[in-house]
Scaffold this active site. Structure first.
Site, PDB file in Angstrom:
ATOM      1  N   HIS A 184     121.277 -68.197   5.030  1.00 38.81           N
ATOM      2  CA  HIS A 184     121.278 -68.627   6.443  1.00 38.81           C
ATOM      3  C   HIS A 184     119.931 -68.342   7.104  1.00 38.81           C
ATOM      4  O   HIS A 184     119.762 -68.608   8.286  1.00 38.81           O
ATOM      5  CB  HIS A 184     122.353 -67.872   7.243  1.00 38.81           C
ATOM      6  CG  HIS A 184     123.763 -68.304   6.971  1.00 38.81           C
ATOM      7  ND1 HIS A 184     124.119 -69.599   6.700  1.00 38.81           N
ATOM      8  CD2 HIS A 184     124.923 -67.595   6.978  1.00 38.81           C
ATOM      9  CE1 HIS A 184     125.437 -69.657   6.522  1.00 38.81           C
ATOM     10  NE2 HIS A 184     125.943 -68.463   6.684  1.00 38.81           N
ATOM     11  N   ARG A 224     124.559 -79.347  12.172  1.00 38.97           N
ATOM     12  CA  ARG A 224     125.801 -79.827  12.789  1.00 38.97           C
ATOM     13  C   ARG A 224     125.616 -79.822  14.313  1.00 38.97           C
ATOM     14  O   ARG A 224     124.783 -79.076  14.831  1.00 38.97           O
ATOM     15  CB  ARG A 224     126.917 -78.853  12.373  1.00 38.97           C
ATOM     16  CG  ARG A 224     128.318 -79.256  12.723  1.00 38.97           C
ATOM     17  CD  ARG A 224     129.322 -78.211  12.227  1.00 38.97           C
ATOM     18  NE  ARG A 224     130.675 -78.677  12.468  1.00 38.97           N
ATOM     19  CZ  ARG A 224     131.763 -77.942  12.289  1.00 38.97           C
ATOM     20  NH1 ARG A 224     131.662 -76.693  11.831  1.00 38.97           N
ATOM     21  NH2 ARG A 224     132.968 -78.447  12.532  1.00 38.97           N
TER      22      ARG A 224
HETATM   23  P1  PAP Z   1     129.573 -69.999   7.052  1.00 39.61           P
HETATM   24  O1  PAP Z   1     128.386 -70.202   7.945  1.00 39.61           O
HETATM   25  O2  PAP Z   1     130.356 -68.779   7.430  1.00 39.61           O
HETATM   26  O3  PAP Z   1     129.219 -70.068   5.604  1.00 39.61           O
HETATM   27  P2  PAP Z   1     130.425 -72.741   7.002  1.00 39.61           P
HETATM   28  O4  PAP Z   1     131.077 -73.010   5.725  1.00 39.61           O
HETATM   29  O5  PAP Z   1     129.021 -73.198   7.185  1.00 39.61           O
HETATM   30  O6  PAP Z   1     130.571 -71.199   7.367  1.00 39.61           O
HETATM   31  O7  PAP Z   1     131.241 -73.435   8.162  1.00 39.61           O
HETATM   32  C1  PAP Z   1     132.611 -73.374   8.275  1.00 39.61           C
HETATM   33  C2  PAP Z   1     133.038 -74.652   8.963  1.00 39.61           C
HETATM   34  O8  PAP Z   1     133.084 -75.694   7.969  1.00 39.61           O
HETATM   35  C3  PAP Z   1     134.420 -74.540   9.543  1.00 39.61           C
HETATM   36  O9  PAP Z   1     134.426 -75.454  10.637  1.00 39.61           O
HETATM   37  P3  PAP Z   1     135.473 -75.382  11.836  1.00 39.61           P
HETATM   38  O10 PAP Z   1     135.523 -73.973  12.315  1.00 39.61           O
HETATM   39  O11 PAP Z   1     134.934 -76.322  12.882  1.00 39.61           O
HETATM   40  O12 PAP Z   1     136.760 -75.861  11.287  1.00 39.61           O
HETATM   41  C4  PAP Z   1     135.268 -75.022   8.372  1.00 39.61           C
HETATM   42  O13 PAP Z   1     136.560 -75.445   8.742  1.00 39.61           O
HETATM   43  C5  PAP Z   1     134.416 -76.170   7.877  1.00 39.61           C
HETATM   44  N1  PAP Z   1     134.682 -76.520   6.466  1.00 39.61           N
HETATM   45  C6  PAP Z   1     134.939 -75.693   5.427  1.00 39.61           C
HETATM   46  N2  PAP Z   1     135.121 -76.386   4.306  1.00 39.61           N
HETATM   47  C7  PAP Z   1     134.980 -77.680   4.617  1.00 39.61           C
HETATM   48  C8  PAP Z   1     135.086 -78.899   3.878  1.00 39.61           C
HETATM   49  N3  PAP Z   1     135.360 -78.914   2.582  1.00 39.61           N
HETATM   50  N4  PAP Z   1     134.884 -80.066   4.538  1.00 39.61           N
HETATM   51  C9  PAP Z   1     134.608 -80.090   5.847  1.00 39.61           C
HETATM   52  N5  PAP Z   1     134.512 -78.968   6.615  1.00 39.61           N
HETATM   53  C10 PAP Z   1     134.690 -77.783   6.014  1.00 39.61           C
END
Ligand code: PAP
Length: 347
Positions: A150, A171
């Site tokens: 990150h 995003r």
């Molecule tokens: P991190 O920064 O902690 O690694 P990261 O994976 O970048 O997190 O982001 C999580 C977001 O991606 C969540 O979004 P939301 O809170 O708006 O729902 C999570 O739901 C979403 N996410 C995880 N996996 C997927 C996927 N396979 N497709 C689309 N969105 C996803």
């Protein structure tokens, strides 16, 4: 042994040991504490405090991780980094990159990701670097070695940014704010007062959140991608939601692993998109309540299920007033002015 590596990669995994470790550790701890004491501080979302290090707000643990990366990480020209600000799509991209790189190794019906989930697919360098402290040796990972981070582009050593390829995903900041507030609230120490949404909003707009300011993070990678498009692939979460197959093909080509016509005929692209979809991954046992966990530090252990919430574009509409939305959009427009990048445009 790390929770992040594949079992078959672990077999080759040798953390380097250092003699007289206690002495070295005490010396290092002192100089690290001295550094932290000189840095500006503000309120953290997960922990009490974040520190402003070279223009970015970091928790004390990841300042340490960054110093270790600078000192000990040996980049290889074949390494590929997945980089993103928090909550922009790391989990999704981890799955897509791993599935793409290993598509000849696993059957889709019995895929490694189905058992481990994406989080464990490859190391998150920021904290992994000190999990097997003092120095993690990644030399025996399969080529190309995949790493997630990150950290802002400008914070990473030039030995990495000038040598390795980067996949960057960004995003709409409004959705990032909502996602990050939910995630960090779950992780926030119970000894601290909860971080209210309004407080998180103010901090976010002022750039104060772990790895932020968000806009500086995005701009750093955007500018670098404009200068070296062969080195940095710049993706947007919203484009991936709209046309996952198109974005996946771009990703594979960038990784040097373009899909062949035969693979396209065999629907390999569609298989990978399906395997890595939010619906599929969030319903795996390993990603449900009581499933797997990720150990980021000795104290920060996160359940896999926390990486899956809604996976939608535009959830901010359920949280932000018109005025709040306008303020973030105006900051975005101002920060990205003349950059050629647009983000979070609301139709
Ligand atoms: P991190 O920064 O902690 O690694 P990261 O994976 O970048 O997190 O982001 C999580 C977001 O991606 C969540 O979004 P939301 O809170 O708006 O729902 C999570 O739901 C979403 N996410 C995880 N996996 C997927 C996927 N396979 N497709 C689309 N969105 C996803």
């Amino acid at each position: 042994m790390s929770t992040y590596l594949l079992p078959d990669q672990n077999a080759y995994f040798h953390p380097t040991s250092i003699n007289d470790e206690n002495h070295i550790q005490t010396e290092k701890q002192e100089s690290y504490n001295n550094l932290l004491a000189t840095l500006p501080k503000d309120k953290g979302w997960r922990s009490e405090t974040v520190f402003l290090y070279k223009g970015f707000w970091l928790s004390s643990q990841v300042v340490r991780g960054l110093l270790l990366i600078h000192k000990h990480f040996n980049p290889q020209p074949t390494d590929i980094f997945l980089s993103a600000f928090m909550k922009c799509g790391t989990t999704w991209l981890k799955a897509l990159m791993f599935a793409t790189a290993n598509r000849h190794r696993y059957k889709f019906s019995d895929h490694h990701l189905l058992r481990t989930g994406p989080q464990s697919a490859f190391p998150f360098l920021d904290t992994h670097i000190f999990l097997d402290h003092p120095i993690t040796n990644f030399d025996h990972l399969p080529v190309p070695r995949l790493f997630a981070t990150h950290f802002a582009h400008g914070l990473l050593p030039t030995s990495i940014t000038s040598t390795c390829k980067f996949v960057y995903v960004c995003r709409d900041p409004k959705d990032v704010l909502i996602s990050k507030w939910h995630f960090m609230s779950k992780l926030r120490s119970k000894e601290l007062a909860p971080l209210s949404f309004n407080e998180a909003y103010e901090l976010f707009c002022n750039g104060v959140s772990e790895y932020g300011p968000f806009w500086d993070h995005v701009l750093g990678y955007w500018k670098a991608s404009q200068e070296s498009p062969d080195k940095i692939l710049f993706l947007k979460y919203e484009d991936m939601k709209r046309e996952p197959a198109v974005e996946l093909k771009k990703l594979a080509a960038f990784m040097g692993m373009a899909f062949t016509a035969e693979e396209e005929d065999q629907k390999v692209v569609e298989e990978i998109v399906k395997l890595c979809s939010f619906e599929n991954l969030s319903n795996l046992e390993v990603n449900k309540d009581g499933g797997g966990v990720q150990m980021f530090t000795e104290k920060v252990v996160v359940e896999n299920q926390e990486f899956f919430r809604k996976g939608k574009v535009g959830d901010w509409k359920n949280y932000l007033t018109e005025e709040m939305k306008d303020r973030i959009d105006n900051i975005t427009a101002e920060k990205l002015k003349n950059s050629g990048l647009t983000l979070g445009i609301t139709k």
